[in-house]
Each structure stands twice: as C-alpha cells, then as structure tokens.
Design an enzyme around this catalytic site. Structure first.
Site, mmCIF file in Angstrom:
data_model
loop_
_atom_site.group_PDB
_atom_site.id
_atom_site.type_symbol
_atom_site.label_atom_id
_atom_site.label_comp_id
_atom_site.label_asym_id
_atom_site.label_seq_id
_atom_site.Cartn_x
_atom_site.Cartn_y
_atom_site.Cartn_z
ATOM 1 N N HIS A 128 -53.090 23.792 -29.786
ATOM 2 C CA HIS A 128 -52.787 22.515 -29.149
ATOM 3 C C HIS A 128 -51.329 22.086 -29.399
ATOM 4 C CE1 HIS A 128 -57.073 22.589 -28.424
ATOM 5 N NE2 HIS A 128 -57.260 22.720 -29.734
ATOM 6 N N GLU A 165 -55.591 17.454 -34.728
ATOM 7 C CA GLU A 165 -55.670 18.905 -34.875
ATOM 8 C C GLU A 165 -54.307 19.552 -34.663
ATOM 9 O OE1 GLU A 165 -58.152 22.711 -33.021
ATOM 10 O OE2 GLU A 165 -58.380 20.708 -32.152
ATOM 11 N N HIS A 220 -56.928 26.556 -35.732
ATOM 12 C CA HIS A 220 -57.636 25.414 -35.159
ATOM 13 C C HIS A 220 -58.432 24.685 -36.240
ATOM 14 C CE1 HIS A 220 -57.015 26.180 -30.810
ATOM 15 N NE2 HIS A 220 -56.889 27.434 -31.214
ATOM 16 N N GLU A 302 -61.281 28.468 -37.077
ATOM 17 C CA GLU A 302 -61.580 27.036 -37.155
ATOM 18 C C GLU A 302 -61.733 26.725 -38.640
ATOM 19 O OE1 GLU A 302 -61.752 24.813 -34.766
ATOM 20 O OE2 GLU A 302 -61.895 25.978 -32.921
#
Length: 338
Positions: A128, A165, A220, A302
């Site tokens: 992101h 994030e 992430h 993650e």
C-alpha cells in the site's frame, strides 16, 4: 488486501518451517500460552545444516476456514494517533528505523562490500501507500492480473488508533533493507513513499521481474476481527492464464515462505495465525496480482492483525518491528544460501 479469493487448495502434508535459529528453549516456554493448536517438535532437518526445524499440521482447504476481512483504513489525517506517537511518525524505538535509499538514510542505499548475500538482489514490496487515501479513483482502476482484473491497489487497513498499514510496511521495509544490506545484498524497494499513490499490483510484480530478483517479499498487516491473531505467509498457487504463469516459481516460493515463517516465529515469538492456514502460518492464494504476475520467487507476509489490541501493541512497537525485520531477513538469507 482482501482474503476472499477463488483458491481451493487440497490439504497438504505437514511442512517444516526452515528457521535459521535454534527454537527449542524459547518455544518450550511460548508453546502453552501462544502456540496452542499446533505441534511443537524439536527435530533436526538434515537439509538445514542440523538446525532445529518446526513441524506443523497440514493447512485445510480454503472452504474449511473463515476468510479474514481487511477493512479500508481511515485517512490518517482524520485519525487519532496511537498513544505516544503520531500517524506521520511511527515509533522508531530500539534499533535503527532505516532511512530512504539512494543515499538518503542509514545504509546509504548500498550493501556491505562483503557478506553471504553479496551478488544477490532482493526486492522489498511495502504494501500500500499512504497517498492512496487521496487517490481513490486511481487505485480503484482495474488492472489485469492474468486470470482476471482487480483494483490497482487499496488503502490497506489501520489500527483503531489510526496507525496505518502503509506506515507500518514502509517502516518495516526500511529496517529489513538495512538488515539485508549488512548481509551484502543489493536491495530495491517497489516504492519508498516517494510517489503520490501505488504502485499498482501489476507494476509491483514487474519491478521484481525487471530486477531479476533472487527473492521478493511483500510486507503487509491484516485487518480482521478482534481475537484473530498471529502472522501468516502467503504463497503463490499454480496459476496459468493470460500474463500469469506461476508454474516456475511455486516450488522456490514455498521454500522461501517456509523459511521466512520459521525465522519470523523464532525472532518475534509471535504465533502463526489462529484464523488463516490451520495453524501452519502458511496460506496459498491464486487471486493476488503481485504473485500471479511474478516470474521470480515471491511471498507475502501478513505480520499480524492491526484490529486486534494485542497484535496492535506489537505492530506499533519499534522494538517488535526490529525483531520482525531480523526474522524476515534471516529467512531470506537462509533461502538464498541454500
């Protein structure tokens, strides 16, 4: 990222995390409290120089588990800051926070002149971009990921206190880059907060391909429900369609992912996800453009669930992020020296 996808993978036999550190003592303490739900074995893996290995149960098929959610993050300019820090300046306690590459921060964008990873190229993909909030039309544009079309990117998620994030992944990317530089690796980032939004998921894959990377790791953090905790590493499924053909990277990517998972576990003490992967800390996906379009070994990690208060306390800690960077770096190093 959303964890709703078309993958339906058959159960796999138990896999061994290939961590690069002896885990027996620390995990004997952690197991009762944080590692319930999977087996702990002190085993010697002959393929990993006699170091301790992790034996975990097989992952169930996707239909046997609830997919986590990843809600859209709030615009950081409208969110309260986590206690003791502001959204614009994530915690940098304990350990160098990294800096920008190309001479603008620690490591000066240059690898050590010698080291076990000299001559190796690693691409780090910070998930992101904080600017995505202000460019919703651009990031909602559909791009081709081989099997179908998908949004260019998303805003990612955030903690309830407004730590996004995108901020987490960029800070972790700097720390990871510096750790890999010390091992002699040449490191490239897909972005460094230096562009207004993106890059799109297809461009992220192309950056790794163009670099002819020996390994790519996309960073992430998840946004699931309270009580869902732990990390998981996402591996590419075997996918063929359009520009997507992962047949050549499925095997090495699994090896990379298992090593990263084992080393992350050893360095952070965080347990594998209790809501994805059936306790293995591994998940296989065929709906992610960053994996589908990759021609080089690549995994996603993650690192925890930003919406769970206990995981939030870890993810917003600079001390913990330094451990996370070391764990991921150790896994990459183990993979590249195999």
């Amino acid at each position: 990222m959303s964890y709703v996808g078309p993958d339906s993978q058959p159960p796999r036999p138990p896999r061994r995390f290939r961590g690069g550190r002896a885990l027996a003592v620390s995990l004997a303490v952690l197991a009762p409290a944080t590692l319930a739900g999977y087996l702990v074995h002190d085993a010697t893996d002959g393929t990993d120089d006699g170091k301790a290995a992790r034996t975990l149960p097989p992952s169930p098929s996707r239909s046997d588990r609830n997919a986590p959610s990843k809600p859209t993050a709030k615009d950081p300019s409208e969110s309260p800051a986590p206690p003791g820090r502001t959204p614009e300046k994530p915690d940098t306690e304990s350990g160098e926070p990294g800096g920008k590459p190309d001479g603008k921060g620690s490591s000066a964008g240059r690898p050590a002149p010698s080291g076990p990873l000299r001559g190796k190229v690693v691409v780090i993909d910070p998930g992101h971009n904080s600017g995505n909030f202000r460019h919703t039309a651009e990031i909602n544009r559909q791009v081709d990921i081989g099997t179908h079309s998908k949004e260019c990117d998303t805003t990612g998620t955030s903690t309830d206190n407004g730590y996004t994030e995108a901020q987490f992944t960029l800070d972790l990317a700097h720390r990871l880059r510096d750790a890999l530089h010390r091992e002699g690796a040449t490191v490239r980032l897909t972005h460094d907060g230096d562009r207004p939004f993106g890059p799109c998921v297809d461009e992220r894959a192309r950056i790794g391909n163009a670099a002819r990377a020996d390994a790519v790791v996309s960073l992430h953090a998840d946004g699931s429900g309270v009580g869902n905790r732990g990390f998981h590493v996402i591996l590419p499924a075997k996918v063929r369609g359009g520009a997507a053909d992962t047949s050549g990277i499925v095997g090495p990517s699994r090896d990379l992912g298992e090593r990263v998972a084992g080393s992350f576990l050893a360095a952070t003490g965080s347990a594998p996800s209790n809501y994805v992967g059936g306790g293995t800390g591994l998940d296989v996906r065929g709906d992610l453009g960053g994996l589908n379009l990759s021609k080089v070994p690549k995994v996603f990690i993650e690192c925890g669930n930003m919406r769970d208060p206990k995981d939030e306390a870890l993810l917003t800690s600079g001390t913990w992020r330094q451990k996370a960077a070391r764990g991921i770096s150790d896994g990459i190093t183990s993979f590249l020296r195999r």
